[in-house]
Motif scaffolding. Structure first.
Motif, short mmCIF file in Angstrom:
data_model
loop_
_atom_site.label_atom_id
_atom_site.label_comp_id
_atom_site.label_asym_id
_atom_site.label_seq_id
_atom_site.Cartn_x
_atom_site.Cartn_y
_atom_site.Cartn_z
N GLY A 135 29.59 34.63 35.92
CA GLY A 135 28.66 35.76 35.98
C GLY A 135 29.40 37.09 36.02
N ARG A 136 30.49 37.15 36.78
CA ARG A 136 31.30 38.37 36.81
C ARG A 136 31.91 38.66 35.45
NH1 ARG A 136 34.82 37.96 42.39
NH2 ARG A 136 33.05 38.11 43.82
N GLU A 191 30.77 37.80 32.54
CA GLU A 191 29.73 38.21 31.60
C GLU A 191 29.29 39.65 31.84
OE1 GLU A 191 26.69 35.25 32.05
OE2 GLU A 191 27.60 33.97 30.53
N ARG A 192 29.34 40.11 33.08
CA ARG A 192 28.91 41.48 33.39
C ARG A 192 29.97 42.51 33.05
NH1 ARG A 192 26.79 38.76 37.75
NH2 ARG A 192 28.52 39.32 39.10
N GLN A 193 31.23 42.13 33.06
CA GLN A 193 32.27 43.13 32.78
C GLN A 193 32.34 43.43 31.29
OE1 GLN A 193 35.91 41.37 34.24
NE2 GLN A 193 36.65 40.90 32.21
N THR A 194 32.70 44.66 30.98
CA THR A 194 32.85 45.07 29.59
C THR A 194 34.18 44.55 29.09
OG1 THR A 194 31.63 47.08 30.09
CG2 THR A 194 32.89 47.04 28.04
#
Length: 158
Positions: free
Chosen positions: A29-30, A32-35
């Motif tokens: 999840g982390r 996937e959220r980071q650019t």
């Protein structure tokens, strides 16, 4: 109720699997959220950048930034939850089979130890993560050039 050694190990493996799977979901999840860096979309860029970093060859600014991202991701303790979850899954299969065989009075067969395959695979994954994480020292010492980045190839479409 006494489950015996194999039953207790099966329960322990199931609990550990739940914990590690939860950590995997948090880690993914982390990620996937980071650019992500634009080089992440270039086919083979990570392999090329890490090879240059291992050989201590000069990197462009884009390559150095991408290498830093890869190393940061590999150094996260949660990254090791992926191979841990895979190892625990194989361990659960092996001790679960041994528990059932112990109840029935049977003998282990080749099928019992098929769980060893994901266990061995997980050790390789953990070693690869460790190797990438160890490149942090190389990244500090590498020369960074302000020239053309890796050729931008189109991402492979499956």
């Amino acid at each position: 109720m006494d489950l015996g050694l194999w039953g207790d190990l099966s329960v322990l493996a199931a609990v550990a699997e739940i914990v590690f799977a939860t950590c995997v979901f948090v880690y993914v999840g982390r990620l996937e959220r980071q650019t992500s860096h634009p080089l992440g979309d270039v086919v083979g860029a990570h392999k090329e950048v890490l090879a240059k970093l291992r050989k201590k060859q000069p990197l462009t600014r884009d390559e150095a930034d991408y290498a830093a991202e890869l190393i940061h991701d590999a150094r996260s303790p949660l990254a090791y939850a992926i191979p841990a979850a895979l190892f625990t899954l194989g361990f659960f299969y092996v001790v679960g089979c041994l528990f059932v065989l112990h109840l029935d009075g049977g003998h282990p067969s080749f099928r019992t130890f098929i769980g060893g395959i994901p266990m061995l695979t997980s050790m390789n994954m953990a070693n690869q993560l460790r190797r990438v994480a160890a490149l942090k020292g190389n990244l500090r010492d590498v020369e960074v050039l302000d020239t053309e980045p890796i050729e931008r190839r189109e991402p492979a479409h499956v």
